[in-house]
Design an enzyme around this catalytic site. Structure first.
Site, short mmCIF file in Angstrom:
data_model
loop_
_atom_site.label_atom_id
_atom_site.label_comp_id
_atom_site.label_asym_id
_atom_site.label_seq_id
_atom_site.Cartn_x
_atom_site.Cartn_y
_atom_site.Cartn_z
N HIS A 1 0.83 -1.21 0.00
CA HIS A 1 0.00 0.00 0.00
C HIS A 1 0.86 1.26 0.00
O HIS A 1 1.51 1.57 1.00
CB HIS A 1 -0.93 0.01 1.22
CG HIS A 1 -1.91 1.15 1.21
ND1 HIS A 1 -3.02 1.14 0.41
CD2 HIS A 1 -1.93 2.34 1.86
CE1 HIS A 1 -3.70 2.27 0.59
NE2 HIS A 1 -3.04 3.01 1.47
N HIS B 1 -9.39 1.34 1.66
CA HIS B 1 -9.07 1.88 2.98
C HIS B 1 -10.28 1.59 3.89
O HIS B 1 -11.42 1.86 3.50
CB HIS B 1 -8.92 3.40 2.94
CG HIS B 1 -7.71 3.89 2.18
ND1 HIS B 1 -7.79 4.49 0.96
CD2 HIS B 1 -6.41 3.90 2.53
CE1 HIS B 1 -6.57 4.86 0.56
NE2 HIS B 1 -5.71 4.50 1.49
N TYR C 1 -5.01 7.23 -6.82
CA TYR C 1 -6.28 7.95 -6.99
C TYR C 1 -6.11 9.35 -7.58
O TYR C 1 -7.09 10.03 -7.83
CB TYR C 1 -7.05 8.02 -5.67
CG TYR C 1 -6.32 8.68 -4.51
CD1 TYR C 1 -6.31 10.05 -4.36
CD2 TYR C 1 -5.67 7.90 -3.56
CE1 TYR C 1 -5.65 10.65 -3.29
CE2 TYR C 1 -5.01 8.49 -2.48
CZ TYR C 1 -5.00 9.87 -2.36
OH TYR C 1 -4.35 10.46 -1.31
N ARG D 1 -16.04 6.38 2.11
CA ARG D 1 -16.30 7.81 1.89
C ARG D 1 -16.46 8.10 0.40
O ARG D 1 -17.20 8.99 0.02
CB ARG D 1 -15.12 8.66 2.41
CG ARG D 1 -14.83 8.51 3.87
CD ARG D 1 -13.96 9.67 4.39
NE ARG D 1 -12.64 9.77 3.74
CZ ARG D 1 -11.54 9.10 4.13
NH1 ARG D 1 -11.61 8.28 5.16
NH2 ARG D 1 -10.39 9.26 3.51
N ASP E 1 2.33 3.43 2.64
CA ASP E 1 1.27 4.43 2.62
C ASP E 1 1.74 5.84 2.27
O ASP E 1 1.98 6.13 1.12
CB ASP E 1 0.53 4.39 3.97
CG ASP E 1 -0.84 5.04 3.90
OD1 ASP E 1 -1.25 5.46 2.81
OD2 ASP E 1 -1.52 5.12 4.94
N HIS F 1 1.09 5.52 -1.62
CA HIS F 1 0.70 6.65 -2.47
C HIS F 1 2.02 7.38 -2.73
O HIS F 1 2.46 8.21 -1.92
CB HIS F 1 -0.29 7.58 -1.77
CG HIS F 1 -1.46 6.86 -1.15
ND1 HIS F 1 -2.48 6.33 -1.90
CD2 HIS F 1 -1.75 6.56 0.14
CE1 HIS F 1 -3.36 5.75 -1.08
NE2 HIS F 1 -2.93 5.87 0.15
N GLU G 1 -9.66 3.73 9.15
CA GLU G 1 -8.43 4.34 9.65
C GLU G 1 -8.76 5.40 10.69
O GLU G 1 -7.98 5.64 11.60
CB GLU G 1 -7.66 4.97 8.47
CG GLU G 1 -6.35 5.66 8.87
CD GLU G 1 -5.61 6.27 7.68
OE1 GLU G 1 -6.19 6.33 6.59
OE2 GLU G 1 -4.45 6.68 7.87
N GLN H 1 2.90 11.17 -2.24
CA GLN H 1 2.93 11.78 -0.91
C GLN H 1 4.36 11.89 -0.36
O GLN H 1 4.58 12.57 0.64
CB GLN H 1 2.01 11.02 0.04
CG GLN H 1 0.54 11.21 -0.34
CD GLN H 1 -0.43 10.43 0.52
OE1 GLN H 1 -0.06 9.91 1.57
NE2 GLN H 1 -1.68 10.36 0.10
N HIS I 1 -5.48 -0.66 6.87
CA HIS I 1 -5.52 -0.02 8.19
C HIS I 1 -6.33 -0.82 9.24
O HIS I 1 -5.76 -1.34 10.18
CB HIS I 1 -6.02 1.43 8.15
CG HIS I 1 -5.19 2.33 7.29
ND1 HIS I 1 -3.83 2.46 7.47
CD2 HIS I 1 -5.52 3.13 6.23
CE1 HIS I 1 -3.36 3.32 6.57
NE2 HIS I 1 -4.36 3.72 5.80
N ARG J 1 -4.36 15.98 6.05
CA ARG J 1 -4.96 15.83 4.73
C ARG J 1 -5.03 17.17 3.98
O ARG J 1 -4.90 17.21 2.76
CB ARG J 1 -6.36 15.20 4.85
CG ARG J 1 -6.84 14.60 3.53
CD ARG J 1 -8.15 13.89 3.65
NE ARG J 1 -9.27 14.81 3.85
CZ ARG J 1 -10.55 14.52 3.58
NH1 ARG J 1 -10.86 13.33 3.13
NH2 ARG J 1 -11.50 15.40 3.80
#
Ligand SMILES: [Zn+2]
Length: 449
Positions: A57, A229, A122, A205, A316, A59, A232, A62, A265, A83
């Site tokens: 996992h 996800h 994403y 979400r 992550d 991203h 978390e 980031q 998570h 975030r």
């Protein structure tokens, strides 16, 4: 032409053994493993070989947050304040910067012994609706030669029933048909030997239960792994209870009729939800360094861990890229929470094999790639560690795995093979060698003995 490797010690799945030869075929797969006694073996003196680590996992973009969001002049922060910083980074990225950032992250991953990354992707759009950023990540992985499972993310809402706002619009997948159309397009551009796809409804979400059900059914029909996800943050659970009257895990399990997927998570998951999830073949992917950095919390793993091999590890947010640290913090989190030592034992009471398993075979299972073991049929994805490094020197081989997992860091890693192709640690986004060159390199390592 095949490549035959013989390290000083090789992890067999049960122990570090001497005199083990690994035969790699011309396609980059392991053909044979054992005490074969072949005279043409390239001897890797002073090195031990393990299965390459699988980062289930990530991203990658980031990594661009390095050093940001670590000061709190207005008082304590949270996942949600972090975030905001991440969304500000998203606003600043175009295809070129994303490719550069991703390549840097992937190169650092290989320096950390990671040979496969599950990139939960994403961030799709450079300009609204163009999907231009998908290509940037695929190309960055190819630049570095890391094996890529592009976990292609579906992202339709900002919360149950709430439209995407601001930077979130760069994540948008406006329809299921459009999503699968883009998946088909990407399937045509991936490198056949090193790049595959998975499906990742971002979270409860971002996708409705009905969408999750349809995505799951189609992914299963195509034989693609599914990742989400899950739980978390407590707020996600509150929003789900308000919208659906059930926890996110319960909503997802109902949508997929209890079928297997990878839940990333599970920080605040209820025991009964986790038990149901694991019973259906689900894999829990923890990202201990990120969860620590974000102040998420520590999951209750005892029940989920009942079936060994159902754990995976991810990096992550990539605030720190060190798979050996992820391994020990998987155990340390449980120790700190429960005030015990030896929280995640295998049947013999050993901890290090459980942690290595999560970082290799568990991740490979989650991503649907034949890797994570040094065994015939698997990709020749390997990590080489330096037995002469200060952290490992003079450790008897019976204790080597423990010394590595609990007492060493990236500095003991000499390099990695992906599909039999060697890359020396610290060689940046280049430094990938051909099979012939890696054979010659292995030969050089053997010189003088
Ligand atoms: Zn994530």
């Amino acid at each position: 032409m095949s490549l035959v490797l013989e390290a000083e010690l090789t992890w067999t799945g049960a122990e570090f053994a001497p005199n083990v030869q690994v035969v790699v075929d011309g396609a980059g797969r392991i053909e044979q493993v054992g005490a074969l006694g072949r005279a043409d073996a390239s001897r890797l003196r002073g090195l031990a070989l393990l299965p390459g680590f699988v980062d289930a996992h990530s991203h990658a973009f980031q990594r661009g947050l390095r050093g940001l969001g670590e000061a709190f002049p207005a008082g304590a922060g949270s996942f949600w304040s972090w975030r905001e910083a991440m969304y500000a980074l998203v606003d600043s990225l175009d295809g070129k910067t994303l490719r550069r950032l991703s390549a840097r992250a992937f190169a650092e991953m290989r320096d950390a012994g990671i040979t496969t990354v599950g990139e939960f992707h994403y961030l799709h759009h450079e300009r609204e609706g163009d999907f231009a950023l998908d290509q940037a990540v695929v190309e960055a992985a190819a630049d570095v030669g890391i094996r890529l499972v592009l976990l292609y993310s579906y992202y339709a809402t900002g919360a149950p029933g709430r439209a995407l706002e601001g930077g979130q619009r760069r994540f948008a997948t406006p329809s299921l048909d459009g999503f699968w159309h883009q998946v088909d397009r990407l399937a045509g551009v991936l490198a056949p030997d090193t790049q595959t796809l998975g499906i990742a409804p971002h979270s409860i979400r971002a996708a409705s239960p009905a969408e999750i059900r349809l995505l799951y059914e189609e992914a299963r029909r195509r034989g693609l792994p599914v990742h989400l996800h899950v739980e978390e943050q407590r707020r996600e659970i509150e929003e789900s209870l308000a919208a659906y009257g059930r926890t996110p895990m319960a909503v997802i399990l109902d949508a997929v009729q209890g079928g297997p997927f990878t839940a990333v998570h599970c920080t605040h998951s209820a025991d009964q939800d986790l038990a149901r999830f694991v019973a259906g073949g689900g894999i829990v992917c923890l990202c201990p360094l990120t969860e620590g950095n974000l102040g998420d919390g520590i999951p209750r793993l005892a029940r989920a861990h009942a079936a060994r091999g159902r754990l995976a590890l991810g990096t992550d947010s990539n605030a720190r890229l060190a798979m050996l640290e992820e391994m020990r913090w998987l155990e340390y989190g449980q120790r700190l929470r429960d005030e015990i030592r030896g929280a995640l034992p295998d049947p013999a009471g050993n901890i290090a094999p459980t942690l290595l398993d999560a970082a290799t075979a568990g991740g490979a299972l989650a991503l649907g790639v034949p890797a994570g073991r040094i065994a015939p049929g698997c990709w020749a994805d390997l990590v080489a560690v330096d037995l002469g490094a200060p952290a490992l020197a003079d450790v008897p081989r019976e204790r080597l795995l423990e010394a590595l997992v609990f007492g060493a860091g990236n500095e003991v890693i000499t390099g990695t093979y992906v599909g039999g192709r060697w890359r020396e640690r610290g060689s940046g986004a280049t430094g990938i060698r051909t099979r012939d060159e890696s054979s010659a390199l292995a030969g050089r390592r053997g010189a003088g003995k």
